[in-house]
Design a protein around this motif. Sequence first.
Motif, PDB file in Angstrom:
ATOM      1  N   UNK A 136      13.365  11.714  18.107  1.00 29.29           N
ATOM      2  CA  UNK A 136      14.786  11.088  18.291  1.00 29.29           C
ATOM      3  C   UNK A 136      15.085   9.516  17.896  1.00 29.29           C
ATOM      4  N   UNK A 137      14.088   8.857  18.068  1.00 30.82           N
ATOM      5  CA  UNK A 137      14.213   7.446  17.614  1.00 30.82           C
ATOM      6  C   UNK A 137      12.735   6.954  17.206  1.00 30.82           C
ATOM      7  N   UNK A 138      12.371   6.363  16.179  1.00 27.72           N
ATOM      8  CA  UNK A 138      11.130   5.699  15.737  1.00 27.72           C
ATOM      9  C   UNK A 138      11.560   4.226  15.345  1.00 27.72           C
ATOM     10  N   UNK A 139      10.520   3.514  15.615  1.00 26.85           N
ATOM     11  CA  UNK A 139      10.843   2.057  15.033  1.00 26.85           C
ATOM     12  C   UNK A 139       9.370   1.735  14.245  1.00 26.85           C
ATOM     13  N   UNK A 140       9.582   0.760  13.294  1.00 32.92           N
ATOM     14  CA  UNK A 140       8.638   0.450  12.519  1.00 32.92           C
ATOM     15  C   UNK A 140       8.231  -1.084  12.179  1.00 32.92           C
ATOM     16  N   UNK A 141       7.348  -1.401  11.964  1.00 31.70           N
ATOM     17  CA  UNK A 141       7.146  -3.131  11.705  1.00 31.70           C
ATOM     18  C   UNK A 141       5.773  -2.955  10.642  1.00 31.70           C
ATOM     19  N   UNK A 161      -9.936   3.495   5.654  1.00 34.06           N
ATOM     20  CA  UNK A 161      -9.867   4.911   6.064  1.00 34.06           C
ATOM     21  C   UNK A 161     -10.057   4.384   8.011  1.00 34.06           C
ATOM     22  N   UNK A 162      -9.176   5.355   8.495  1.00 34.98           N
ATOM     23  CA  UNK A 162      -9.331   5.130  10.211  1.00 34.98           C
ATOM     24  C   UNK A 162     -10.459   5.928  10.565  1.00 34.98           C
ATOM     25  N   UNK A 163     -11.307   5.475  11.624  1.00 36.56           N
ATOM     26  CA  UNK A 163     -12.289   5.841  12.526  1.00 36.56           C
ATOM     27  C   UNK A 163     -11.650   7.116  12.957  1.00 36.56           C
ATOM     28  N   UNK A 164     -12.530   8.282  13.081  1.00 34.15           N
ATOM     29  CA  UNK A 164     -11.819   9.441  13.826  1.00 34.15           C
ATOM     30  C   UNK A 164     -12.375   9.295  15.276  1.00 34.15           C
ATOM     31  N   UNK A 165     -11.751   9.334  16.196  1.00 40.33           N
ATOM     32  CA  UNK A 165     -11.835   9.109  17.646  1.00 40.33           C
ATOM     33  C   UNK A 165     -11.171  10.205  18.442  1.00 40.33           C
ATOM     34  N   UNK A 167     -10.752 -11.970   6.598  1.00 43.47           N
ATOM     35  CA  UNK A 167      -9.932 -11.344   5.738  1.00 43.47           C
ATOM     36  C   UNK A 167      -8.820 -10.907   6.047  1.00 43.47           C
ATOM     37  N   UNK A 168      -7.688 -10.947   5.200  1.00 40.87           N
ATOM     38  CA  UNK A 168      -6.316 -10.608   5.492  1.00 40.87           C
ATOM     39  C   UNK A 168      -5.947  -9.136   5.253  1.00 40.87           C
ATOM     40  N   UNK A 169      -5.130  -8.728   6.099  1.00 36.05           N
ATOM     41  CA  UNK A 169      -4.751  -7.225   5.874  1.00 36.05           C
ATOM     42  C   UNK A 169      -3.440  -7.108   6.204  1.00 36.05           C
ATOM     43  N   UNK A 170      -2.890  -5.986   5.751  1.00 40.22           N
ATOM     44  CA  UNK A 170      -1.415  -5.662   6.081  1.00 40.22           C
ATOM     45  C   UNK A 170      -1.543  -4.230   6.910  1.00 40.22           C
ATOM     46  N   UNK A 171      -0.728  -4.540   8.258  1.00 39.77           N
ATOM     47  CA  UNK A 171      -0.827  -3.502   9.386  1.00 39.77           C
ATOM     48  C   UNK A 171       0.833  -3.178   9.272  1.00 39.77           C
ATOM     49  N   UNK A 172       0.635  -1.694   9.127  1.00 39.50           N
ATOM     50  CA  UNK A 172       1.999  -0.870   9.471  1.00 39.50           C
ATOM     51  C   UNK A 172       2.178  -0.065  10.497  1.00 39.50           C
ATOM     52  N   UNK A 207      -1.378   2.006   9.700  1.00 43.40           N
ATOM     53  CA  UNK A 207      -2.163   2.055   8.634  1.00 43.40           C
ATOM     54  C   UNK A 207      -2.425   0.438   8.389  1.00 43.40           C
ATOM     55  N   UNK A 208      -4.073   0.388   7.741  1.00 43.14           N
ATOM     56  CA  UNK A 208      -4.410  -1.012   7.406  1.00 43.14           C
ATOM     57  C   UNK A 208      -4.956  -0.977   5.925  1.00 43.14           C
ATOM     58  N   UNK A 209      -4.033  -2.089   5.394  1.00 42.83           N
ATOM     59  CA  UNK A 209      -4.280  -2.240   3.833  1.00 42.83           C
ATOM     60  C   UNK A 209      -4.755  -3.523   3.446  1.00 42.83           C
ATOM     61  N   UNK A 210      -5.932  -3.479   2.768  1.00 45.59           N
ATOM     62  CA  UNK A 210      -6.246  -4.540   2.016  1.00 45.59           C
ATOM     63  C   UNK A 210      -5.303  -5.302   1.450  1.00 45.59           C
ATOM     64  N   UNK A 211      -5.365  -6.633   0.980  1.00 43.75           N
ATOM     65  CA  UNK A 211      -4.602  -7.484   0.196  1.00 43.75           C
ATOM     66  C   UNK A 211      -4.368  -6.916  -1.088  1.00 43.75           C
ATOM     67  N   UNK A 212      -5.329  -6.283  -1.722  1.00 43.61           N
ATOM     68  CA  UNK A 212      -5.256  -5.605  -2.959  1.00 43.61           C
ATOM     69  C   UNK A 212      -4.407  -4.307  -2.958  1.00 43.61           C
ATOM     70  N   UNK A 213      -4.291  -3.855  -1.821  1.00 43.26           N
ATOM     71  CA  UNK A 213      -3.436  -2.683  -1.802  1.00 43.26           C
ATOM     72  C   UNK A 213      -4.227  -1.282  -1.418  1.00 43.26           C
TER      73      UNK A 213
END
Length: 144
Positions: free
Chosen positions: A132-137, A80-84, A120-125, A70-76
């Motif tokens: 069995x195993x997931x990691x997040x950042x 939307x993600x482009x559908x490929x 522009x600044x964004x938050x990327x998650x 997900x990509x979020x604007x600074x305002x929260x």
Amino acid sequence: MSLTAAIEVSTDRIDARALGVKLRITNPADRRIAILNPDMGVPSPALNWPYSKEVYQTCLLISFGYLSMSVTEEAGEELPREAIMTSAVPALRPPLELGPGDSFEVAIPLGDFYRLMSGTAYWVALTYGDRSLKVSSRTRVIVP
């Protein structure tokens, strides 16, 4: 202890449309840890795939639930993600075996999936892995 993940901005692509990040996954433990191999193969020539191998891999990882982003604007507000779409089936490789201190990276071409604005600044998650195993950042990215 499990794996750690960090998002790094790719420095080889400098405009908003071509912005990419790398999800670096590292084993800080003193034992080997297995995780899903991100190599999903390459598009079949019959597919006439118009995008990069990284877009192909990202599409397959997302469509089979191995990657969420997900990509979020600074305002929260989430962009939307482009559908490929791809009709391919992933070529699952054996899991990666990471020894103590080993790492690998997953290249994610954000600019192909989101309409980003220069300066522009964004938050990327990002979350990567299987059941069995997931990691997040999550990190803040400023688009050049």
